[in-house]
Design a protein around this motif. Structure first.
Motif, PDB file in Angstrom:
ATOM      1  N   ARG A  23       0.834  -1.198   0.000  1.00 24.02           N
ATOM      2  CA  ARG A  23       0.000   0.000   0.000  1.00 24.02           C
ATOM      3  C   ARG A  23       0.864   1.240   0.000  1.00 24.02           C
ATOM      4  N   CYS A  24       0.380   2.254  -0.666  1.00 25.16           N
ATOM      5  CA  CYS A  24       1.097   3.528  -0.769  1.00 25.16           C
ATOM      6  C   CYS A  24       1.256   4.142   0.619  1.00 25.16           C
ATOM      7  N   ALA A  25       2.462   4.622   0.937  1.00 26.41           N
ATOM      8  CA  ALA A  25       2.729   5.216   2.239  1.00 26.41           C
ATOM      9  C   ALA A  25       1.993   6.532   2.440  1.00 26.41           C
ATOM     10  N   ALA A  26       1.498   7.126   1.362  1.00 26.57           N
ATOM     11  CA  ALA A  26       0.803   8.407   1.466  1.00 26.57           C
ATOM     12  C   ALA A  26      -0.712   8.248   1.488  1.00 26.57           C
ATOM     13  N   CYS A  27      -1.275   7.606   0.445  1.00 23.14           N
ATOM     14  CA  CYS A  27      -2.737   7.516   0.328  1.00 23.14           C
ATOM     15  C   CYS A  27      -3.293   6.180   0.804  1.00 23.14           C
ATOM     16  N   ARG A  28      -2.415   5.203   1.087  1.00 24.30           N
ATOM     17  CA  ARG A  28      -2.772   3.870   1.573  1.00 24.30           C
ATOM     18  C   ARG A  28      -3.516   3.020   0.547  1.00 24.30           C
ATOM     19  N   GLU A  29      -3.539   3.430  -0.717  1.00 25.21           N
ATOM     20  CA  GLU A  29      -4.150   2.625  -1.761  1.00 25.21           C
ATOM     21  C   GLU A  29      -3.171   1.519  -2.185  1.00 25.21           C
ATOM     22  N   PRO A  30      -3.675   0.321  -2.509  1.00 30.51           N
ATOM     23  CA  PRO A  30      -2.775  -0.744  -2.960  1.00 30.51           C
ATOM     24  C   PRO A  30      -2.179  -0.422  -4.331  1.00 30.51           C
ATOM     25  N   PHE A  31      -0.930  -0.851  -4.544  1.00 30.20           N
ATOM     26  CA  PHE A  31      -0.286  -0.653  -5.841  1.00 30.20           C
ATOM     27  C   PHE A  31       0.779  -1.716  -6.020  1.00 30.20           C
ATOM     28  N   PRO A  40      23.823  -1.417  -4.380  1.00 31.95           N
ATOM     29  CA  PRO A  40      23.916  -1.022  -2.965  1.00 31.95           C
ATOM     30  C   PRO A  40      23.404   0.383  -2.667  1.00 31.95           C
ATOM     31  N   VAL A  41      23.456   1.296  -3.646  1.00 32.18           N
ATOM     32  CA  VAL A  41      22.991   2.664  -3.417  1.00 32.18           C
ATOM     33  C   VAL A  41      21.871   2.969  -4.402  1.00 32.18           C
ATOM     34  N   PRO A  42      20.619   2.692  -4.047  1.00 30.70           N
ATOM     35  CA  PRO A  42      19.513   2.934  -4.972  1.00 30.70           C
ATOM     36  C   PRO A  42      19.280   4.426  -5.190  1.00 30.70           C
ATOM     37  N   GLU A  43      18.829   4.769  -6.377  1.00 33.35           N
ATOM     38  CA  GLU A  43      18.494   6.156  -6.671  1.00 33.35           C
ATOM     39  C   GLU A  43      17.243   6.558  -5.892  1.00 33.35           C
ATOM     40  N   VAL A  44      17.102   7.844  -5.659  1.00 28.78           N
ATOM     41  CA  VAL A  44      15.959   8.349  -4.905  1.00 28.78           C
ATOM     42  C   VAL A  44      14.657   7.967  -5.598  1.00 28.78           C
ATOM     43  N   GLU A  45      14.626   8.062  -6.926  1.00 32.00           N
ATOM     44  CA  GLU A  45      13.410   7.731  -7.669  1.00 32.00           C
ATOM     45  C   GLU A  45      13.024   6.266  -7.484  1.00 32.00           C
ATOM     46  N   ASP A  46      14.017   5.386  -7.363  1.00 29.82           N
ATOM     47  CA  ASP A  46      13.729   3.964  -7.152  1.00 29.82           C
ATOM     48  C   ASP A  46      13.113   3.727  -5.775  1.00 29.82           C
ATOM     49  N   VAL A  47      13.606   4.452  -4.776  1.00 28.95           N
ATOM     50  CA  VAL A  47      13.041   4.335  -3.428  1.00 28.95           C
ATOM     51  C   VAL A  47      11.609   4.856  -3.419  1.00 28.95           C
ATOM     52  N   LEU A  48      11.369   5.974  -4.080  1.00 26.46           N
ATOM     53  CA  LEU A  48      10.008   6.511  -4.164  1.00 26.46           C
ATOM     54  C   LEU A  48       9.061   5.514  -4.820  1.00 26.46           C
ATOM     55  N   ALA A  49       9.553   4.838  -5.860  1.00 25.57           N
ATOM     56  CA  ALA A  49       8.712   3.878  -6.585  1.00 25.57           C
ATOM     57  C   ALA A  49       8.343   2.680  -5.728  1.00 25.57           C
ATOM     58  N   CYS A  56       0.792   9.423  -6.318  1.00 27.87           N
ATOM     59  CA  CYS A  56       1.464  10.168  -5.252  1.00 27.87           C
ATOM     60  C   CYS A  56       2.908  10.467  -5.608  1.00 27.87           C
ATOM     61  N   ARG A  57       3.512   9.552  -6.349  1.00 30.98           N
ATOM     62  CA  ARG A  57       4.911   9.765  -6.730  1.00 30.98           C
ATOM     63  C   ARG A  57       5.061  10.990  -7.629  1.00 30.98           C
ATOM     64  N   LYS A  58       4.052  11.275  -8.427  1.00 28.56           N
ATOM     65  CA  LYS A  58       4.105  12.467  -9.270  1.00 28.56           C
ATOM     66  C   LYS A  58       4.143  13.749  -8.439  1.00 28.56           C
ATOM     67  N   ARG A  59       3.637  13.663  -7.204  1.00 29.13           N
ATOM     68  CA  ARG A  59       3.594  14.840  -6.327  1.00 29.13           C
ATOM     69  C   ARG A  59       4.787  14.907  -5.384  1.00 29.13           C
ATOM     70  N   LEU A  60       5.722  13.969  -5.519  1.00 30.77           N
ATOM     71  CA  LEU A  60       6.912  13.929  -4.666  1.00 30.77           C
ATOM     72  C   LEU A  60       8.158  13.946  -5.543  1.00 30.77           C
ATOM     73  N   ARG A  61       8.427  15.080  -6.132  1.00 31.10           N
ATOM     74  CA  ARG A  61       9.553  15.187  -7.047  1.00 31.10           C
ATOM     75  C   ARG A  61      10.778  15.747  -6.319  1.00 31.10           C
ATOM     76  N   PRO A  62      11.902  15.078  -6.438  1.00 27.20           N
ATOM     77  CA  PRO A  62      13.122  15.659  -5.870  1.00 27.20           C
ATOM     78  C   PRO A  62      13.511  16.915  -6.632  1.00 27.20           C
ATOM     79  N   ARG A  63      13.998  17.908  -5.908  1.00 30.21           N
ATOM     80  CA  ARG A  63      14.406  19.159  -6.549  1.00 30.21           C
ATOM     81  C   ARG A  63      15.868  19.035  -6.977  1.00 30.21           C
TER      82      ARG A  63
END
Length: 270
Positions: A23-31, A40-49, A56-63
């Motif tokens: 479930r999504c950590a923000a909206c709790r919907e299953p995905f 060993p060092v995942p990219e930020v986008e991979d962690v978000l995914a 929700c990921r579209k609304r959490l963009r790294p600057r």
């Protein structure tokens, strides 16, 4: 064959019961997240995914562009080049490097408030994972700090809130970097007006609320906070650490507020 059938049936049963459902950590919907990266060092986008659904990921963009490289102050245009802000052109901050995930707005703001004032440990853990990826990627190409120091709370604030959200947030960054968290190197001795209610000028006139231990002498410190609004509070903390003998201080936050935003004050839980 029987073993394969058993595990297939067990997998179906667990999915039917929702025990394997992500479930999504923000909206709790299953995905359905993509396969977890194995480097060993995942990219930020991979962690978000792995943590958030596509919406929700579209609304959490790294600057990654459009901010001051010294203090992280976001520019009005997101795709603008990274240029020093007016404040840093006049006076550079005491830290050497500044890193952050994104702008304190929209869903990131909601999640920070949910973790900080709503006591959501699940959201706090998700934000900690994102923050850990930011730190791991940054220090994969430069010298790592010797210690991580979360911004301390004064005793009254700690008692009323029940926990220090920064201390909890840095646990995964500590594990990712292999760097210990030290809460004994910096303490907050004075209870002040909440910083979200003060502007930059008022913060610059506030008393020095921090005391640093001489145990910090010679150490490269990563100073961490969840939100940076004007940067004045972190500057005071960094100054104290350097006065106590720290060899170097870097500053890192999850969210950087923008002066172009309408308001960053007033916690309002979603």
């Amino acid at each position: 064959m029987r073993g394969a059938n058993f595990f297939h049936a067990a997998d179906r049963a667990l999915r039917f019961l929702g025990l394997l459902e992500r479930r999504c950590a923000a909206c709790r919907e299953p995905f359905e997240p993509p396969s977890a990266p194995d480097w060993p060092v995942p990219e930020v986008e991979d962690v978000l995914a792995q943590l958030f659904c596509p919406d929700c990921r579209k609304r959490l963009r790294p600057r990654t562009t459009g901010f001051c490289p010294y203090c992280g102050e976001p520019s009005l245009l997101e795709d603008a080049p990274c240029m020093p802000c007016d404040h840093c052109l006049r006076t550079l901050p005491p830290w050497q490097e500044f890193l952050f995930f994104g702008v304190y707005d929209d869903l990131l703001r909601d999640l920070v408030l949910r973790a900080k004032f709503g006591g959501s440990l699940a959201v706090l853990d998700a934000l900690g994972r994102v923050f850990a990826a930011v730190c791991a990627n940054h220090y994969a190409v430069t010298s790592r700090p010797d210690v991580i120091v979360p911004m301390p709370l004064d005793r009254a604030r700690l008692c009323s809130r029940g926990f220090n959200q920064c201390r909890e947030m840095v646990r995964r960054a500590s594990a990712a970097l292999g760097v210990p968290v030290r809460v004994d190197l910096l303490v907050k001795t004075i209870s002040l007006t909440p910083q979200s209610l003060l502007n930059r000028e008022q913060r610059s006139l506030m008393k020095q609320p921090f005391e640093a231990s001489d145990k910090v002498k010679g150490l490269h410190v990563l100073l961490v906070d969840d939100i940076c609004t004007t940067g004045a509070t972190m500057e005071r903390a960094a100054e104290r650490l350097l006065e106590a003998g720290a060899r170097r201080v870097d500053a890192a936050v999850l969210a950087r507020a923008s002066r172009h935003a309408r308001s960053v004050a007033g916690p309002a839980l979603p």
